[in-house]
Design an enzyme around this catalytic site. Structure first.
Site, PDB file in Angstrom:
ATOM      1  N   GLY A  26     -10.278  -4.654   3.226  1.00  0.00           N
ATOM      2  CA  GLY A  26     -10.145  -5.827   4.069  1.00  0.00           C
ATOM      3  C   GLY A  26     -11.487  -6.387   4.493  1.00  0.00           C
ATOM      4  O   GLY A  26     -11.685  -7.613   4.510  1.00  0.00           O
ATOM      5  N   SER A 144       0.394  -1.482  -3.894  1.00  0.00           N
ATOM      6  CA  SER A 144      -0.294  -0.308  -4.421  1.00  0.00           C
ATOM      7  C   SER A 144       0.367   0.145  -5.713  1.00  0.00           C
ATOM      8  O   SER A 144       1.550  -0.117  -5.950  1.00  0.00           O
ATOM      9  CB  SER A 144      -0.231   0.825  -3.387  1.00  0.00           C
ATOM     10  N   TYR A 171       5.569   6.434   1.485  1.00  0.00           N
ATOM     11  CA  TYR A 171       4.469   5.503   1.265  1.00  0.00           C
ATOM     12  C   TYR A 171       4.801   4.564   0.104  1.00  0.00           C
ATOM     13  O   TYR A 171       4.625   3.346   0.199  1.00  0.00           O
ATOM     14  CB  TYR A 171       3.179   6.259   0.973  1.00  0.00           C
TER      15      TYR A 171
END
Length: 322
Positions: A26, A144, A171
């Site tokens: 980020g 991801s 996740y």
């Protein structure tokens, strides 16, 4: 195509919001956007870290407190942003958690799903009025490679599960939700004739702070070897997000990631996704569940959109991702 930060066009006059912009991918995304002239808003849980990052980035950079584990914080952050800005050109949904110590979010959700998906779903919905009439505006949601480990059986029970800690499945489910959200958002934006488009990107494998979590025991030696031999630095891992955010040759609905070594590193190119991520009915179910859990309902109908919305020059046709 050999794409790098040198290919990011001038961003002067544009306002970009980057969640989790105080570190890692980020920070590198925000740094490049600011260097190209964008007014960058860093949305960070830790304001002190955000201010330190803003000082390093320079340019026209500001900080807003955002804790994605709290829907109240998401609403407060959105209200603050709306009070400061009349339009947004870019929203980069970048922040996330991976294998955190066990906790529920403030609203009772499993941490991966609550932070990575529901927080961003709510934030995007609360800010979309600032974007949907802005020519060239883009929502980029960072997913991801781990989305391939996720399953699409989204329901209230899984959203509030206590089994998410150190769970590859939990996740992966949250990152699958990120990708499916980006695709369903694009479908709805296109159907409403909005000026905004939605895209997804994944960073490949990068040695960022996410790996400092309490990874499952079976993953620790594998993760160590992967980070030593395959991982790329955050400035390289940010390239898929940056290309999705700034390259108008990449249409809405696209999904980008590194091109080499099983998509773990390399230049940003169109990426492959799991079959379940393309399931249209599952995308719709996830959307409806997310609205119910967050209380945020998107107002995307043709009647909400002006009859004539200007488009940037040489804009290619949008891809719906369906």
């Amino acid at each position: 195509m050999d794409w790098s930060t040198a290919d990011v066009p001038d961003q002067s006059g544009r306002t970009a919001l980057v969640t989790g912009g105080s570190g890692g991918i980020g920070l590198e995304t925000a740094r490049t956007l600011a260097a190209r002239g964008a007014h960058v808003v860093l949305a960070c849980r830790n304001v002190e870290r955000g201010l330190a990052a803003a000082a390093r980035i320079g340019g026209r950079t500001e900080v807003v407190r955002l804790d994605l584990a709290s829907l109240d914080s998401v609403r407060q952050a959105a209200a603050e942003i709306r009070g400061r800005h009349q339009r947004l050109d870019l929203l980069v949904n970048n922040a996330g958690v991976m294998f955190p110590p066990f906790r529920r979010t403030e609203d009772g959700f499993e941490a991966h799903f609550g932070v990575n998906h529901l927080g961003h779903f709510a934030l995007t919905g609360l800010l979309l009025d600032l974007m949907r009439h802005v020519p060239g505006s883009r929502v980029v949601t960072v997913t991801s490679l781990a989305h391939r480990a996720g399953t699409a059986g989204f329901d209230d029970g899984q959203a509030r599960s206590t089994s998410g800690r150190r769970s590859v499945t939990a996740y992966g489910r949250s990152k699958l939700a990120n990708l499916m959200f980006a695709r369903e958002l694009q479908h709805r934006l296109a159907g409403a004739g909005a000026a905004t488009v939605s895209l997804a990107a994944h960073p490949g494998l990068s040695a960022t702070g996410l790996w400092h979590g309490d990874a499952p025991a079976l993953l620790r030696p594998v993760a160590g070897a992967a980070l030593r031999w395959l991982a790329q630095p955050p400035e390289q891992a940010a390239l898929p997000s940056l290309r999705a955010a700034t390259d108008y040759l990449v249409p809405g609905g696209a999904y980008l990631g590194p091109h080499a070594l099983f998509e773990s590193r390399g230049k940003p190119m169109p990426a492959r996704s799991s079959r379940v991520s393309l399931d249209v009915s599952a995308q719709v179910r996830l959307w409806e569940l997310s609205q119910d859990l967050t209380g945020v309902r998107y107002r995307l109908t043709p009647a909400d959109t002006p009859a004539c919305t200007p488009e940037p020059a040489a804009r290619p046709p949008q891809a719906t991702g369906r």
